[in-house]
Design a protein around this motif. Structure first.
Motif, short mmCIF file in Angstrom:
data_model
loop_
_atom_site.label_atom_id
_atom_site.label_comp_id
_atom_site.label_asym_id
_atom_site.label_seq_id
_atom_site.Cartn_x
_atom_site.Cartn_y
_atom_site.Cartn_z
N ASN A 1 55.66 39.58 41.91
CA ASN A 1 54.84 38.78 41.71
C ASN A 1 53.62 39.56 41.82
OD1 ASN A 1 56.14 37.54 39.43
ND2 ASN A 1 57.10 35.27 41.41
N LEU A 2 53.44 39.54 43.36
CA LEU A 2 52.79 39.63 44.64
C LEU A 2 52.14 41.27 43.83
CD1 LEU A 2 53.88 38.40 48.04
CD2 LEU A 2 52.39 37.02 46.91
N ILE A 3 52.26 42.02 43.62
CA ILE A 3 52.47 43.55 43.18
C ILE A 3 51.44 43.22 42.31
CG2 ILE A 3 53.23 45.17 42.96
CD1 ILE A 3 54.78 45.44 45.05
N GLN B 1 50.17 46.57 52.06
CA GLN B 1 51.66 46.62 51.69
C GLN B 1 52.52 45.37 52.15
OE1 GLN B 1 53.28 47.09 48.09
NE2 GLN B 1 55.36 46.09 50.10
N GLN B 2 51.95 45.40 54.29
CA GLN B 2 52.76 44.66 55.43
C GLN B 2 52.26 43.08 54.87
OE1 GLN B 2 50.21 47.86 57.92
NE2 GLN B 2 52.08 47.34 58.86
N ARG B 3 51.19 43.19 53.96
CA ARG B 3 51.12 42.08 53.78
C ARG B 3 52.03 41.33 53.27
NH1 ARG B 3 45.66 44.41 54.42
NH2 ARG B 3 44.86 43.39 52.75
N ILE B 4 52.26 41.86 52.21
CA ILE B 4 53.25 41.07 50.66
C ILE B 4 54.27 41.49 51.57
CG2 ILE B 4 54.01 41.96 49.17
CD1 ILE B 4 51.37 43.72 48.10
N ASN B 5 55.00 42.40 52.38
CA ASN B 5 56.09 42.46 52.89
C ASN B 5 56.75 40.91 53.64
OD1 ASN B 5 56.43 44.44 51.42
ND2 ASN B 5 56.36 45.91 53.29
N LEU C 1 50.17 33.04 40.11
CA LEU C 1 49.45 33.54 41.38
C LEU C 1 48.45 33.57 40.37
CD1 LEU C 1 52.14 35.75 43.53
CD2 LEU C 1 51.13 33.40 44.16
N TRP C 2 48.60 33.79 39.34
CA TRP C 2 47.04 34.34 38.97
C TRP C 2 46.64 33.20 37.89
CZ3 TRP C 2 51.53 36.89 38.70
CH2 TRP C 2 52.32 36.93 37.47
N ASP C 3 46.96 31.77 37.98
CA ASP C 3 46.37 30.42 37.59
C ASP C 3 45.51 30.41 38.74
OD1 ASP C 3 47.59 30.94 34.95
OD2 ASP C 3 49.47 29.84 36.10
N TYR C 4 44.43 30.75 38.78
CA TYR C 4 43.51 29.75 39.64
C TYR C 4 42.76 28.16 39.20
CZ TYR C 4 43.29 34.85 40.92
OH TYR C 4 43.64 36.00 41.32
N ALA C 5 42.97 27.54 40.12
CA ALA C 5 42.01 26.18 39.97
C ALA C 5 40.86 26.54 39.72
CB ALA C 5 42.26 25.81 41.23
N ASP C 6 40.30 25.78 39.12
CA ASP C 6 38.99 25.24 38.32
C ASP C 6 38.90 26.40 37.17
OD1 ASP C 6 39.39 22.98 39.52
OD2 ASP C 6 37.39 23.47 40.77
N ASN C 7 39.73 28.05 37.14
CA ASN C 7 39.45 29.12 36.18
C ASN C 7 38.36 29.99 37.09
OD1 ASN C 7 40.98 28.62 34.09
ND2 ASN C 7 39.41 27.26 33.18
N PRO D 1 45.26 44.06 40.14
CA PRO D 1 43.33 44.21 38.74
C PRO D 1 42.71 44.31 40.35
CG PRO D 1 44.89 42.54 38.12
CD PRO D 1 45.11 43.09 39.19
N TYR D 2 43.21 44.45 41.52
CA TYR D 2 41.70 44.34 42.18
C TYR D 2 42.43 45.62 43.20
CZ TYR D 2 42.42 38.96 41.25
OH TYR D 2 41.89 38.08 40.44
N ASN D 3 40.75 45.79 44.36
CA ASN D 3 40.81 46.98 45.00
C ASN D 3 40.69 46.23 45.96
OD1 ASN D 3 40.47 48.86 46.44
ND2 ASN D 3 38.04 49.24 46.10
#
Length: 352
Positions: A75-77, A4-8, A336-342, A82-84
């Motif tokens: 957007n960031l959250i 959360q600190q990194r997101i902030n 943000l979830w559109d990854y280069a080269d998938n 989906p990730y741990n």
């Protein structure tokens, strides 16, 4: 420092960037550390523009505004949900960045840091002013980032994984050089548009954004059109004409003149409107100021062709042609979830 600190911290960076757009550059009272950074970032934009002729102020601010819109808490959250992420062991990740468009390596930079790793960045000499300045801003709004971010122009050393972007030739070098390290290696890709012949003038106008933004230098820029047999290009040329001032940019005009001369001397058939040439060609990668096109007779056969060449394609732009297509006008506005080269870079960063 927890997630959360990194997101902030990145949300605060987004707030800072929101002061800079093509509509206006104006200071906001509620943005942290403006006294230290606002005027300095205006200067970095000016330096980037002076250093690289392709980095016009308009294109730099377009990129900055895009990141300002993406770096919101929601957007960031949504992206990271989906990730741990909390349980990872911190590693040192090297990023070798391209320099074709402003801040092109920012997503990798963001991904490494928000995942909880250290980052060492090797920038392209073509885009070296903006990111180090924004990294300093991050360290001010979240001091825990100090010591986790470094930049180098020397040989990369003491890292645990690498994300590298380059040409097809440099990608082969990267694959050999980093064969002992976990890696994401990206090479040349291009984007295509599939026209059905039923597009509205507004859709074609939006397509022009996918073609001309950043002078067509990005892998998400449309460099090739697939059109029905006997397609009439008149509506296309009319819809893109509002981009005609691009020919006033010297570097673009020089490329236009050179490529036109090559085509004329080689007696290639092509159509042009004074600032864009379209040429029938099977290749995906077209020169600056040129868009290739290819006719198709069957949409199903075209789908098979594109699927068979998906390793060469970044985006497919269309309306109602296939799954995972990109809407007209949206190639340079990825989520943000559109990854280069998938390739899911967060999943990669959690696995190292």
């Amino acid at each position: 420092m927890n997630l959360q600190q990194r997101i902030n911290a990145f949300v605060k960076l987004g707030d800072f960037l929101s002061q800079f757009s093509n509509e206006s550059i104006h200071i906001k009272n509620n943005v942290e550390h403006n006294g230290l950074f606002f005027d300095g970032f205006k200067h970095q934009i000016k330096l980037a523009e002076e250093y690289n002729g392709w980095f016009t102020k308009e294109n730099i601010l377009f990129a900055v505004e895009g990141w300002a819109n993406l770096l919101t808490e929601n957007n960031l959250i949504t992206w990271l949900k989906p990730y741990n992420i909390e349980s990872i062991q911190q590693k040192r990740v090297a990023i070798i960045m391209a320099g074709n468009i402003p801040l092109v390596g920012f997503h990798d930079f963001l991904s490494v840091l928000v995942a909880g790793h250290q980052v060492i960045v090797k920038q392209s000499s073509n885009d070296k002013h903006l990111l180090p300045y924004l990294a300093k801003y991050l360290e001010y709004v979240e001091p825990s980032f100090k010591g986790l971010i470094s930049f180098t122009e020397e040989k990369l050393e003491q890292f645990d994984a690498v994300i590298a972007t380059g040409s097809n030739n440099t990608a082969r070098y990267f694959e050999y050089y980093f064969k002992e390290k976990p890696s994401i290696i990206r090479n040349n890709r291009n984007s295509v548009a599939v026209l059905l012949g039923t597009e509205t003038p507004e859709e074609l106008k939006k397509l022009s954004e996918d073609i001309f933004r950043y002078y067509g230098l990005g892998c998400r820029n449309v460099s090739k059109l697939f059109v029905p047999r006997d397609y009439n290009f008149n509506a296309f040329f009319e819809s893109v004409y509002h981009w005609h001032p691009i020919i006033d940019k010297a570097k673009y005009a020089n490329n236009y003149d050179y490529n036109k001369a090559v085509y004329l001397m080689s007696e290639f058939d092509m159509l042009e409107n004074g600032f864009l040439m379209i040429k029938e060609d099977e290749s995906f990668s077209s020169p600056i100021a040129t868009v290739f096109y290819e006719f198709y007779d069957s949409l199903e056969a075209l789908k098979e062709t594109l699927n068979s060449k998906k390793e060469q394609i970044q985006c497919v732009v269309s309306n109602g042609f296939m799954e995972n297509e990109i809407p007209f006008g949206k190639t340079q506005k990825p989520e943000l979830w559109d990854y280069a080269d998938n390739v899911d870079s967060i999943e990669f960063l959690l696995s190292i």
